[in-house]
Design a protein around this motif. Structure first.
Motif, PDB file in Angstrom:
ATOM      1  N   LEU A   1      18.930  18.170 -39.442  1.00 40.88           N
ATOM      2  CA  LEU A   1      19.610  18.272 -38.266  1.00 40.88           C
ATOM      3  C   LEU A   1      19.311  19.661 -37.620  1.00 40.88           C
ATOM      4  O   LEU A   1      18.851  20.746 -38.263  1.00 40.88           O
TER       5      LEU A   1
ATOM      6  N   HIS B   1      20.194  14.208 -41.757  1.00 39.96           N
ATOM      7  CA  HIS B   1      20.855  13.247 -41.145  1.00 39.96           C
ATOM      8  C   HIS B   1      21.529  12.169 -41.619  1.00 39.96           C
ATOM      9  O   HIS B   1      20.931  11.634 -42.822  1.00 39.96           O
TER      10      HIS B   1
ATOM     11  N   ARG C   1      15.418  13.712 -42.287  1.00 40.18           N
ATOM     12  CA  ARG C   1      15.646  14.639 -41.167  1.00 40.18           C
ATOM     13  C   ARG C   1      16.698  15.731 -41.380  1.00 40.18           C
ATOM     14  O   ARG C   1      17.863  15.210 -41.610  1.00 40.18           O
TER      15      ARG C   1
END
Lengths: 134, 134
Positions: free
Chosen positions: B102, B120, B100
């Motif tokens: 951010l 992340h 992921r």
């Protein structure tokens, strides 16, 4: 006094998964797992062009990394290591500056076969600092 | 994909004391405090021979470092930054690998004036990772 950043050590709950992530997702040069029973860890070295990352996973019953992973189950940065030319002179300078050297305050042989010492994280912004004589 | 370790960022509750400690006790090359209002931090750069340390202290009301220091009052390692050649290609590879990115997932201009993105920490062993295009 301090020289190069020798490594950043990251404690990981799943060594194989973390090594695969650095190799496949981040595209880094990742070595094989190395057991270091004298230090209670299995290590994977990640070679970057200017320094290295050490993934640490507990090995055996008295691993210094086990308690860290209990407090931080998803892992985290465990310590950073700076190089010094003379570990004895470094220890003396640190004590004179009021910093606490962990253990009995004398250098011991570290995971790379070189003399090392660790400084108390409370004296250095919550960071566990290793000094290694090169 | 990842190249050099660009920096290790350490959040500190007292920037002046931490800078003095790195300069006087650890004997490092320590620069002056630099306000970066767009990023909500005041930074002190510590130049090591192979990389740098960034001491971070909150600046202003919306600092990304303030909440970290509330959770870690004595400070701690906030993030590590790896260099990449192509931040767009890096973002695409990371998303393909299930990591992921951010924010809205697109790179923005970081504290050094270069495109950056953050990954992340839950996807990377509790470490907040910054990628910076060099």
């Amino acid at each position: 006094m301090i020289g190069r950043l020798n490594h950043v050590a990251i404690a990981v709950p799943d060594l194989e998964a973390s090594a695969a992530q650095y190799r496949d997702t981040l595209g880094a040069q990742v070595g094989p797992p190395l057991d270091q029973p004298d230090h209670g860890v299995t290590v994977v070295f990640i070679d970057l062009p200017n320094t290295k990352i050490e993934l640490l996973h507990p090995l055996g019953d008295a691993s210094p990394v086990a308690a860290f992973l209990e407090r931080n189950p998803s892992g985290g940065i465990h310590h950073i290591c700076y190089e010094v030319d003379d570990i004895g002179a470094a220890a003396a300078r640190l004590r004179a500056g009021g910093a606490r050297v962990l253990g009995d305050g004398t250098p011991r042989i570290g995971a790379h076969g070189k003399p090392v010492l660790f400084l108390h994280p409370k004296d250095f912004n919550g960071c566990l600092i290793e000094l290694e004589q090169i």
